[in-house]
Design a protein around this motif. Sequence first.
Motif, PDB file in Angstrom:
ATOM      1  N   LEU A   1      -9.506  57.663  -6.999  1.00  0.00           N
ATOM      2  CA  LEU A   1      -8.707  58.076  -5.919  1.00  0.00           C
ATOM      3  C   LEU A   1      -9.027  57.663  -4.638  1.00  0.00           C
ATOM      4  N   GLY A   2     -10.143  57.792  -4.232  1.00  0.00           N
ATOM      5  CA  GLY A   2     -10.744  57.337  -3.237  1.00  0.00           C
ATOM      6  C   GLY A   2     -10.692  55.859  -2.842  1.00  0.00           C
ATOM      7  N   GLY A   3     -11.150  55.185  -3.875  1.00  0.00           N
ATOM      8  CA  GLY A   3     -10.962  53.764  -3.913  1.00  0.00           C
ATOM      9  C   GLY A   3      -9.481  53.231  -3.886  1.00  0.00           C
ATOM     10  N   VAL A   4      -8.729  53.644  -4.499  1.00  0.00           N
ATOM     11  CA  VAL A   4      -7.129  53.204  -4.336  1.00  0.00           C
ATOM     12  C   VAL A   4      -6.907  53.569  -2.651  1.00  0.00           C
ATOM     13  N   GLN A   5      -7.003  54.684  -2.482  1.00  0.00           N
ATOM     14  CA  GLN A   5      -6.736  55.059  -0.789  1.00  0.00           C
ATOM     15  C   GLN A   5      -7.271  54.070   0.003  1.00  0.00           C
ATOM     16  N   GLY A   6      -8.668  53.877  -0.077  1.00  0.00           N
ATOM     17  CA  GLY A   6      -9.317  53.092   0.770  1.00  0.00           C
ATOM     18  C   GLY A   6      -8.738  51.451   0.896  1.00  0.00           C
ATOM     19  N   ALA A   7      -8.450  50.612  -0.458  1.00  0.00           N
ATOM     20  CA  ALA A   7      -7.711  49.839  -0.522  1.00  0.00           C
ATOM     21  C   ALA A   7      -6.323  49.796   0.117  1.00  0.00           C
ATOM     22  N   LEU A   8      -5.546  50.697  -0.201  1.00  0.00           N
ATOM     23  CA  LEU A   8      -4.335  50.952   0.644  1.00  0.00           C
ATOM     24  C   LEU A   8      -4.470  50.838   1.924  1.00  0.00           C
ATOM     25  N   PHE A   9      -5.251  51.525   2.537  1.00  0.00           N
ATOM     26  CA  PHE A   9      -5.466  51.672   3.876  1.00  0.00           C
ATOM     27  C   PHE A   9      -6.036  50.091   4.636  1.00  0.00           C
ATOM     28  N   ALA A  10      -6.878  49.410   3.906  1.00  0.00           N
ATOM     29  CA  ALA A  10      -7.270  48.216   4.300  1.00  0.00           C
ATOM     30  C   ALA A  10      -6.171  47.398   4.182  1.00  0.00           C
ATOM     31  N   SER A  11      -5.488  47.453   3.232  1.00  0.00           N
ATOM     32  CA  SER A  11      -4.413  46.526   2.793  1.00  0.00           C
ATOM     33  C   SER A  11      -3.103  46.369   3.842  1.00  0.00           C
ATOM     34  N   GLY A  12      -3.129  47.601   4.593  1.00  0.00           N
ATOM     35  CA  GLY A  12      -2.078  48.012   5.606  1.00  0.00           C
ATOM     36  C   GLY A  12      -2.256  47.233   7.000  1.00  0.00           C
ATOM     37  N   PHE A  13      -3.257  46.585   7.196  1.00  0.00           N
ATOM     38  CA  PHE A  13      -3.758  45.973   8.507  1.00  0.00           C
ATOM     39  C   PHE A  13      -3.142  44.725   8.734  1.00  0.00           C
TER      40      PHE A  13
END
Length: 235
Positions: free
Chosen positions: A22-34
């Motif tokens: 879940l942390g990996g998905v959340q981190g990727a979603l955060f980074a993808s939004g930039f």
Amino acid sequence: MDAVDTPTFVIPLWADLTAVALGGVQGALFASGFQGQRRLDLLGVAIIGILLGMGGGLIRDLLLGLTPATLQSNWYLITATLASLVGMLLSGIFQRLNRAIVMLDAVVIGLFGAFGTSKALALGMPAVPAVFVGVLAAVGGSVLRDVLMGLPVAIMHVGSLYAVAAGGGCAVLALTASFGVPLPIAAVVGLAVTTIVRVLAVLFDLSLPEQRKLYRRKVAVETTGIPIIRPDAPE
């Protein structure tokens, strides 16, 4: 002399991997939004996802003086990497599901906080330091993320009770365990409290009061020794 009994608690591998995923998905979603100058390539997004997925567990075990569990099994890094890829591939879908993102964020905080506090208590650590370990485990991944990306550290600024939610859940966990409740059950209670507080804080835009500026005039009055300099004053 009889040995002092300490609560027994072992984080199940599937539960720890769930938090990592879940942390990996959340981190990727955060980074993808930039976008714009801060836009990341695929490797950058994957690194942020892996860091957020594994960071909490690494910080937890290092604070407890243990060999990090994330480095004792192949599955942690594999899980974090695959979760980051899933987050990248589905970022377009997830970005439109704002409520799902909020819930995911709250659950990740709750999991790492509950695991950190429970593991500390099981090792015989007093309640207050155990809560401290849990909070750092909960927010540590996001701190590492912000530092690596050159962003203001989110928990240091006015926000939606990120660390407060983790602290509340970890404190309730420690208090529940002090009444003799088994640690697995106490961990579930702490997870629920953190998740609920975090979700409500986001939905209702709750945060701690903002630190007000101390004006030089007030400081000068209180100290009676600092002159007030006005740039626009006539010479």
